[in-house]
Design a protein around this motif. Sequence first.
Motif, PDB file in Angstrom:
ATOM      1  N   VAL A 291      10.505 -20.311  -1.990  1.00  0.00           N
ATOM      2  CA  VAL A 291      10.542 -19.148  -1.645  1.00  0.00           C
ATOM      3  C   VAL A 291      10.040 -18.239  -2.769  1.00  0.00           C
ATOM      4  CG1 VAL A 291      11.934 -16.923  -0.812  1.00  0.00           C
ATOM      5  CG2 VAL A 291      12.667 -19.404  -0.235  1.00  0.00           C
ATOM      6  N   GLY A 292       9.271 -17.186  -2.555  1.00  0.00           N
ATOM      7  CA  GLY A 292       8.682 -16.472  -3.239  1.00  0.00           C
ATOM      8  C   GLY A 292       7.428 -16.410  -3.666  1.00  0.00           C
ATOM      9  N   TRP A 293       6.772 -17.754  -3.617  1.00  0.00           N
ATOM     10  CA  TRP A 293       5.285 -17.835  -3.558  1.00  0.00           C
ATOM     11  C   TRP A 293       4.232 -17.361  -2.443  1.00  0.00           C
ATOM     12  CZ3 TRP A 293       3.155 -19.515  -7.809  1.00  0.00           C
ATOM     13  CH2 TRP A 293       4.115 -20.322  -8.738  1.00  0.00           C
ATOM     14  N   VAL A 294       4.943 -16.909  -0.760  1.00  0.00           N
ATOM     15  CA  VAL A 294       4.065 -16.643  -0.215  1.00  0.00           C
ATOM     16  C   VAL A 294       4.728 -15.789   0.035  1.00  0.00           C
ATOM     17  CG1 VAL A 294       3.316 -16.629   2.054  1.00  0.00           C
ATOM     18  CG2 VAL A 294       2.546 -17.970   0.387  1.00  0.00           C
ATOM     19  N   GLN A 295       4.980 -13.718   0.260  1.00  0.00           N
ATOM     20  CA  GLN A 295       5.549 -12.879   0.339  1.00  0.00           C
ATOM     21  C   GLN A 295       4.766 -12.206   1.339  1.00  0.00           C
ATOM     22  OE1 GLN A 295       8.956 -11.851  -2.138  1.00  0.00           O
ATOM     23  NE2 GLN A 295       7.336 -12.225  -4.433  1.00  0.00           N
ATOM     24  N   VAL A 296       5.308 -11.433   2.476  1.00  0.00           N
ATOM     25  CA  VAL A 296       4.360 -10.390   4.041  1.00  0.00           C
ATOM     26  C   VAL A 296       5.323  -9.199   3.838  1.00  0.00           C
ATOM     27  CG1 VAL A 296       4.191 -10.343   6.207  1.00  0.00           C
ATOM     28  CG2 VAL A 296       4.161 -12.370   4.631  1.00  0.00           C
ATOM     29  N   ALA A 297       4.410  -8.210   3.315  1.00  0.00           N
ATOM     30  CA  ALA A 297       5.165  -6.769   3.278  1.00  0.00           C
ATOM     31  C   ALA A 297       4.580  -5.877   4.238  1.00  0.00           C
ATOM     32  CB  ALA A 297       4.048  -6.424   1.992  1.00  0.00           C
ATOM     33  N   LEU A 298       5.064  -5.757   4.834  1.00  0.00           N
ATOM     34  CA  LEU A 298       5.126  -4.522   6.271  1.00  0.00           C
ATOM     35  C   LEU A 298       5.181  -3.526   5.427  1.00  0.00           C
ATOM     36  CD1 LEU A 298       7.016  -6.417   8.854  1.00  0.00           C
ATOM     37  CD2 LEU A 298       4.640  -7.361   8.318  1.00  0.00           C
ATOM     38  N   LEU A 299       3.723  -2.212   5.362  1.00  0.00           N
ATOM     39  CA  LEU A 299       3.923  -1.483   4.692  1.00  0.00           C
ATOM     40  C   LEU A 299       3.207   0.193   5.051  1.00  0.00           C
ATOM     41  CD1 LEU A 299       3.260  -3.113   0.806  1.00  0.00           C
ATOM     42  CD2 LEU A 299       5.312  -2.313   2.081  1.00  0.00           C
ATOM     43  N   ASN A 300       3.878   1.160   4.951  1.00  0.00           N
ATOM     44  CA  ASN A 300       2.218   2.102   5.188  1.00  0.00           C
ATOM     45  C   ASN A 300       1.716   2.520   3.780  1.00  0.00           C
ATOM     46  OD1 ASN A 300       3.916   3.506   2.736  1.00  0.00           O
ATOM     47  ND2 ASN A 300       5.570   4.484   4.252  1.00  0.00           N
ATOM     48  N   ASN A 301       0.744   3.168   4.820  1.00  0.00           N
ATOM     49  CA  ASN A 301      -0.307   3.592   3.546  1.00  0.00           C
ATOM     50  C   ASN A 301       0.290   4.221   2.067  1.00  0.00           C
ATOM     51  OD1 ASN A 301      -2.011   2.791   5.668  1.00  0.00           O
ATOM     52  ND2 ASN A 301      -2.453   5.275   5.996  1.00  0.00           N
ATOM     53  N   GLU A 302       1.047   4.442   2.110  1.00  0.00           N
ATOM     54  CA  GLU A 302       2.018   5.248   0.796  1.00  0.00           C
ATOM     55  C   GLU A 302       2.285   4.072  -0.235  1.00  0.00           C
ATOM     56  OE1 GLU A 302       5.186   8.262  -1.366  1.00  0.00           O
ATOM     57  OE2 GLU A 302       4.480   8.058   0.902  1.00  0.00           O
ATOM     58  N   ASN A 303       2.760   3.052   0.325  1.00  0.00           N
ATOM     59  CA  ASN A 303       3.094   1.717  -0.855  1.00  0.00           C
ATOM     60  C   ASN A 303       2.590   0.888  -0.732  1.00  0.00           C
ATOM     61  OD1 ASN A 303       6.450   3.297  -0.995  1.00  0.00           O
ATOM     62  ND2 ASN A 303       6.595   2.734   1.275  1.00  0.00           N
ATOM     63  N   ALA A 304       1.960   1.295   0.847  1.00  0.00           N
ATOM     64  CA  ALA A 304       0.356   0.032  -0.085  1.00  0.00           C
ATOM     65  C   ALA A 304      -0.428   0.170  -1.250  1.00  0.00           C
ATOM     66  CB  ALA A 304      -0.708  -0.285   1.881  1.00  0.00           C
ATOM     67  N   GLU A 305      -0.586   1.111  -0.967  1.00  0.00           N
ATOM     68  CA  GLU A 305      -1.415   1.510  -2.015  1.00  0.00           C
ATOM     69  C   GLU A 305      -0.011   1.216  -3.789  1.00  0.00           C
ATOM     70  OE1 GLU A 305      -3.590   6.076  -4.113  1.00  0.00           O
ATOM     71  OE2 GLU A 305      -3.630   4.976  -1.981  1.00  0.00           O
ATOM     72  N   LYS A 306       0.757   1.661  -3.675  1.00  0.00           N
ATOM     73  CA  LYS A 306       1.863   1.665  -4.695  1.00  0.00           C
ATOM     74  C   LYS A 306       1.939  -0.095  -4.846  1.00  0.00           C
ATOM     75  CE  LYS A 306       4.610   5.416  -4.143  1.00  0.00           C
ATOM     76  NZ  LYS A 306       6.739   6.020  -4.223  1.00  0.00           N
ATOM     77  N   LEU A 307       1.418  -1.037  -4.072  1.00  0.00           N
ATOM     78  CA  LEU A 307       2.074  -2.288  -4.612  1.00  0.00           C
ATOM     79  C   LEU A 307       0.174  -2.703  -4.855  1.00  0.00           C
ATOM     80  CD1 LEU A 307       2.409  -5.555  -3.274  1.00  0.00           C
ATOM     81  CD2 LEU A 307       0.973  -4.730  -1.874  1.00  0.00           C
ATOM     82  N   VAL A 308      -0.662  -2.567  -4.521  1.00  0.00           N
ATOM     83  CA  VAL A 308      -2.251  -2.807  -4.819  1.00  0.00           C
ATOM     84  C   VAL A 308      -2.945  -2.793  -5.898  1.00  0.00           C
ATOM     85  CG1 VAL A 308      -4.431  -2.357  -4.377  1.00  0.00           C
ATOM     86  CG2 VAL A 308      -3.040  -3.079  -2.296  1.00  0.00           C
ATOM     87  N   THR A 309      -2.007  -0.814  -6.444  1.00  0.00           N
ATOM     88  CA  THR A 309      -2.109  -0.734  -7.978  1.00  0.00           C
ATOM     89  C   THR A 309      -1.761  -1.308  -9.322  1.00  0.00           C
ATOM     90  OG1 THR A 309      -1.250   1.576  -7.077  1.00  0.00           O
ATOM     91  CG2 THR A 309      -3.768   1.286  -6.745  1.00  0.00           C
ATOM     92  N   ASP A 310      -0.488  -1.835  -8.752  1.00  0.00           N
ATOM     93  CA  ASP A 310       0.271  -2.154  -9.417  1.00  0.00           C
ATOM     94  C   ASP A 310      -0.672  -2.942 -11.032  1.00  0.00           C
ATOM     95  OD1 ASP A 310       2.884  -3.923 -10.995  1.00  0.00           O
ATOM     96  OD2 ASP A 310       3.857  -2.509 -10.195  1.00  0.00           O
ATOM     97  N   PRO A 311      -0.370  -2.959 -11.667  1.00  0.00           N
ATOM     98  CA  PRO A 311      -1.071  -3.428 -12.851  1.00  0.00           C
ATOM     99  C   PRO A 311      -0.356  -5.153 -13.007  1.00  0.00           C
ATOM    100  CG  PRO A 311       1.047  -2.106 -14.031  1.00  0.00           C
ATOM    101  CD  PRO A 311       0.646  -1.594 -12.719  1.00  0.00           C
ATOM    102  N   ARG A 312       1.350  -5.340 -12.463  1.00  0.00           N
ATOM    103  CA  ARG A 312       1.067  -6.697 -12.107  1.00  0.00           C
ATOM    104  C   ARG A 312       0.413  -7.644 -11.499  1.00  0.00           C
ATOM    105  NH1 ARG A 312       7.069  -5.248 -11.454  1.00  0.00           N
ATOM    106  NH2 ARG A 312       6.409  -3.317 -10.191  1.00  0.00           N
TER     107      ARG A 312
END
Length: 458
Positions: A182-203
């Motif tokens: 569990v955790g090695w593959v995660q599926v994120a169902l996101l609106n555009n705002e939260n998708a950008e937060k995911l993509v741009t995170d420094p991690r």
Amino acid sequence: MEKLIVKQAYTGETLAELEMHDNTRVQQMLSMAQTLHKAGRLPEAQRIEVLQKLANLVEIEHEDFSRLIANEGGKPIRDARVEVTRAISGIRIAIIELGNIKGEEIPMDYTPAGVGHKAHTILESIGVVVAVSAFNHPLNLAIHQVIPAIASGCPVIIKPAGLTPLCTLRLAALIQEAGLPVGWVQVALLNNENAEKLVTDPRVAFFSFIGSAKVGWSLKSKLAPGTRCALEHGGVAPLIFDEYANEEDFVSGVVKASMYHSGQVCVSVQRIYVAEKRMQDLAQKIATVAAGQVVGDAINEDCDLGPLISAKETDRIELWVNEAITSGAQLITGGKRINAVSYEPTVLLNPPKDAKVSTQEVFGPVVCIYGYKTLDEAIEQANSLDVSFQAAVFSDNVQRAMEVAAKLEASAVIINDYTTFRVDWMPFAGRKHSGYGIGGIGYTMRDMLEHKMIVVKK
């Protein structure tokens, strides 16, 4: 909680109602992925076993996936079955590629400074991978983004297209069933705002994007320092037709290559260049075959062209074609909307060079044919845009075809086959505005690994 309603592409019937993830859930996903990466990647034998089991599980559900692709994405069921077969092959290609990826010894005694040292490189997982996927190949695109991460030992979070998330969700369930913790593959169902937060995170260590150039380049500009990326956008694929004897096969094939999935493919043939003396005749032959295509609900066995992904896209295609005709393009066949999400297979002759159908990716069942006086003129027009992906040339003169291929600005030039040609182990990439980095299962795996050199003083 925000809801995501997934609808049948043609009828609009609700297929699923899903809960979308908020920013709190995004942060949890990133924390879990980062923790797994820091704990160390899974042994290669374990990853191979997971991939082997996964390929078998997807194969068992071959028809279920095919119907899911047809229903949520509108790809004709016969083509959807081909997509599933490719997806299974893609999983197995990743296993093969693991055997091809290795470090190397670095010679150290070229100069006196290196004498007495030995060095070699090893490959380490780059870290957390975030993938944003597109709607048009809902299973196979997920395979191209998720499977390299699994093979390379990277935890991955994938955001599927909001219109077609069901294949990715089912794939993730099968990955867990195949034994990936569990955790090695995660599926994120996101609106555009939260998708950008995911993509741009420094991690995020690596960002994989398949979709529109506007969105892809914008997200790239916002990535955290150090985040690597690969972008795959679209093109306005050119095909130059020289002297080619097997014209009948060319015509039937070019209709498929331009109308496949109603043209919603990043390398669909969109611009065909033909000698002026032949253009009208060849355009009519292409139109005759195109007009015979069956348009309807993708789940039906006799369907050649399914729906467009949305009514909004159908509106846009209708507007672009009408503008081209008003500006002087000759309509050979089609040119009409069928219903909210369907458009007739359309062949246009000599639209203006500055028309949207000539300069931008239509992503619809529209192909444009242009006359040329010389091959150099055709090449110049083929190269005239700020997008550049795959191109094609048809000619019985191999030397001439090779000369044309050398002059075409493309990441791949296909001779005597169409711009849509692809096998999943080959490099697949856009130039100019069409992309950044190189796709293809093995190439993506290498992107998700980093070299580390070990130097030992003897």
